[in-house]
Design an enzyme around this catalytic site. Structure first.
Site, PDB file in Angstrom:
ATOM      1  N   LYS A 182      50.797  51.412   6.194  1.00 32.93           N
ATOM      2  CA  LYS A 182      51.096  52.969   5.856  1.00 32.93           C
ATOM      3  C   LYS A 182      51.896  53.918   6.647  1.00 32.93           C
ATOM      4  CE  LYS A 182      48.688  57.139   5.056  1.00 32.93           C
ATOM      5  NZ  LYS A 182      49.898  57.768   5.458  1.00 32.93           N
ATOM      6  N   GLU A 257      51.326  52.177  20.699  1.00 30.70           N
ATOM      7  CA  GLU A 257      53.211  53.150  20.992  1.00 30.70           C
ATOM      8  C   GLU A 257      52.541  54.318  20.842  1.00 30.70           C
ATOM      9  OE1 GLU A 257      55.768  55.451  21.208  1.00 30.70           O
ATOM     10  OE2 GLU A 257      56.541  54.103  20.133  1.00 30.70           O
ATOM     11  N   CYS A 291      58.932  59.646  21.430  1.00 29.06           N
ATOM     12  CA  CYS A 291      58.120  59.589  21.974  1.00 29.06           C
ATOM     13  C   CYS A 291      58.542  59.822  23.552  1.00 29.06           C
ATOM     14  CB  CYS A 291      57.218  58.756  21.799  1.00 29.06           C
ATOM     15  SG  CYS A 291      56.294  58.565  20.880  1.00 29.06           S
ATOM     16  N   GLU A 388      52.707  67.043  26.022  1.00 30.07           N
ATOM     17  CA  GLU A 388      54.008  66.489  24.845  1.00 30.07           C
ATOM     18  C   GLU A 388      54.203  67.361  24.832  1.00 30.07           C
ATOM     19  OE1 GLU A 388      53.387  63.158  22.347  1.00 30.07           O
ATOM     20  OE2 GLU A 388      55.550  62.845  23.341  1.00 30.07           O
TER      21      GLU A 388
HETATM   22  C1  SIN Z   1      59.449  56.895  18.969  1.00 29.04           C
HETATM   23  O1  SIN Z   1      59.720  58.116  19.610  1.00 29.04           O
HETATM   24  O2  SIN Z   1      57.828  55.967  19.225  1.00 29.04           O
HETATM   25  C2  SIN Z   1      60.440  56.137  19.708  1.00 29.04           C
HETATM   26  C3  SIN Z   1      61.587  55.859  19.908  1.00 29.04           C
HETATM   27  C4  SIN Z   1      62.572  55.088  19.887  1.00 29.04           C
HETATM   28  O3  SIN Z   1      62.492  54.199  19.537  1.00 29.04           O
HETATM   29  O4  SIN Z   1      63.453  55.903  20.574  1.00 29.04           O
END
Ligand code: SIN
Length: 487
Positions: A182, A257, A291, A388
């Protein structure tokens, strides 16, 4: 629809279930638009619970045969997929920029980055070793083998619509699992195009399946259906927690993650020019929407003036605009809500005494464009310290000592990526070992690659993607005890 590719058959709108391209049962669709222009690019199927259940059942059947294939067959299939992705890199990059907004150069990079996971796991599939363990008594032998977990549900975000999917599908297929996917509703086209290429590569019917549609219904079916044995998710911490709670009812394995709040520490012994370079890439890549983006820049007070001046000079060279235009280095944010949310971070900081060094709010380009921003005189009571940002805003905090830098860096519930710059070898080890993060960039602003384990600690998640550790998340350990050996 104005988007034109060299191969327009890569633009699809239907779901891919059990080897067939199908509409939603209700025939309803979702709009996909370009965040740089607001223009409608395409429509995709709005599927729900029933379609999700069907794809899980198809995957469950396909997985049983797939688990019997040799590792060489798995490797060959993944290699064919890798080749097709790279042969279509330019089209996939165009599609990615159109629906996600990042500059074309970054999109080309993401396609190669995503393909690297496919290549890596085609190779790793041949290295799933078990163990022979010394026996506790001579009439026994103790062995350990690794087996595929079964059907894996992959739920992926909009910020890396290609790479986050390949880095889940590739290890799953290499391990002998089948997948149901998804993608984010904001960026489904890149994911669907990957399925077109998977079909061309010869994936058997039901081995990879994907649908778009009602997120909550699809997610609920994926987390509750007992045929799904693992859920892997990249996205926000609140959603990750909810998925983990839902998975508890059927004791599914999860890989999460989740969010980050990366510190980027510059010590007084750092090479400041190199720290500026690292901060630029780790802050402004994908308009700050990763992230692992630097969230808090922490600079030792004796070098803060020099760092801020050089960083500002570098940031002034950024070019904000539509990612498909030559020379653009920062694209729009994904949608209006995101742009407003990022500006609220700036407003909160300014209201509490921050100084705007550069940028400071919505761009005159309109739409979802936020100016690359630098904030000075920031403090810990501001939201930019604890939350964040997910946008192109760089708050520069100061610290006095190594201990204070480590304390500030660890003062968060997140633990995904951290960065620091220092030329003192002793400090490099001391600081790296004390940072409570899954990934630490030392004199380096780009830490992502398929050969290294990507993942966080604390509320940034669990599990690792990529590297030799990445296969383990898709395999169960079976211990076999053979008795009756002595005559
Ligand atoms: C992400 O922002 O979840 C992944 C970033 C990355 O793989 O560098």
């Amino acid at each position: 629809m104005t988007l034109k590719l060299q191969d327009d058959s890569l633009i699809v709108s239907q779901a891919f279930i059990n080897g067939d391209w199908v509409d939603a049962d209700s025939d309803e669709t979702l709009d996909v638009s370009n965040p740089a222009t607001g223009e409608l690019i395409s429509k995709v199927s709005k599927c729900g619970t029933a379609e999700t259940r069907r794809m899980i059942e198809a995957a469950s059947v396909a997985q049983k045969s797939w688990a019997k294939t040799t590792v060489k067959e798995r490797a060959a299939l993944l290699r064919r997929w890798f080749n097709l992705i790279m042969e279509n890199q330019e089209d996939l990059a165009q599609l990615l920029t159109a629906e996600q907004g990042k500059p074309l150069a970054e999109s080309r990079g993401e396609i190669a980055y995503g393909a690297n996971y496919v290549e890596w796991f085609s190779e790793e599939s041949k290295r799933v070793y078990g163990d022979i363990i010394p026996q506790p008594s001579n009439d026994k032998r103790v062995m350990v083998i690794k087996q595929p977990v079964g059907v894996v549900a992959c739920i992926t975000p909009w910020n890396f619509p290609n790479a986050m999917l390949t880095r889940k599908i590739a290890p799953a297929i290499a391990a002998g699992c089948a997948v149901v996917c998804k993608p984010a509703n904001a960026t489904p086209l890149s994911a669907l195009a990957l399925m077109v290429l998977a079909e061309r590569a010869g994936f058997p019917a039901g081995l990879v399946n994907i649908l778009t549609g009602r997120t909550a219904d699809i997610g609920a079916e994926m987390t509750s259906n007992p045929l799904v044995r693992k859920v892997t998710f990249t996205g926000s911490t609140p959603v990750g927690k909810q998925l983990m709670a839902e998975c508890a009812a059927t004791v599914k394995r999860t890989s999460m993650e989740l969010g980050g709040n990366a510190p980027f520490i510059v010590f007084d012994d750092a090479d400041i020019d190199s720290a500026v370079q690292g901060a630029m890439i780790s802050k402004y890549r994908n308009a700050g929407q990763t992230c692992v983006c630097s969230n808090r820049i922490l600079v030792q007070s004796s070098v803060v003036e020099e760092f801020t001046a050089k960083f500002t000079e570098a940031a002034k060279q950024l070019v904000l605009g539509n990612g498909d235009k030559e020379g653009v280095t920062v694209g729009p944010l994904i949608d209006q809500k995101a742009a407003v949310g990022v500006c609220e971070f700036i407003d909160d900081a300014v209201a509490k005494g921050a100084t705007v060094v550069m940028g400071g709010g919505m761009s005159s380009l309109g739409g979802y464009f936020v100016e690359p921003t630098i904030l000075a005189n920031v403090s810990r009571d501001m939201r930019v310290f604890s939350e964040e940002i997910f946008g192109p805003v760089a708050p520069i905090f100061t610290f006095e000592s190594e201990d204070e830098a480590i304390e500030m860096a660890n003062d968060t519930e997140f633990g995904l990526a951290a960065y620091f710059y220092s030329r003192d070898v002793g400090r490099v080890y001391r600081v790296a070992e004390q940072l409570e993060y899954g990934i630490v960039g030392i004199n380096e602003g780009i830490i992502s690659n398929e050969m290294a384990p990507f993942g966080g600690v604390k509320e940034s998640g669990s599990g690792r993607e990529g590297s030799k550790y990445g296969m383990d998340d898709y395999m169960d350990i079976k211990y076999m005890c053979v008795g009756g050996i002595d005559k």
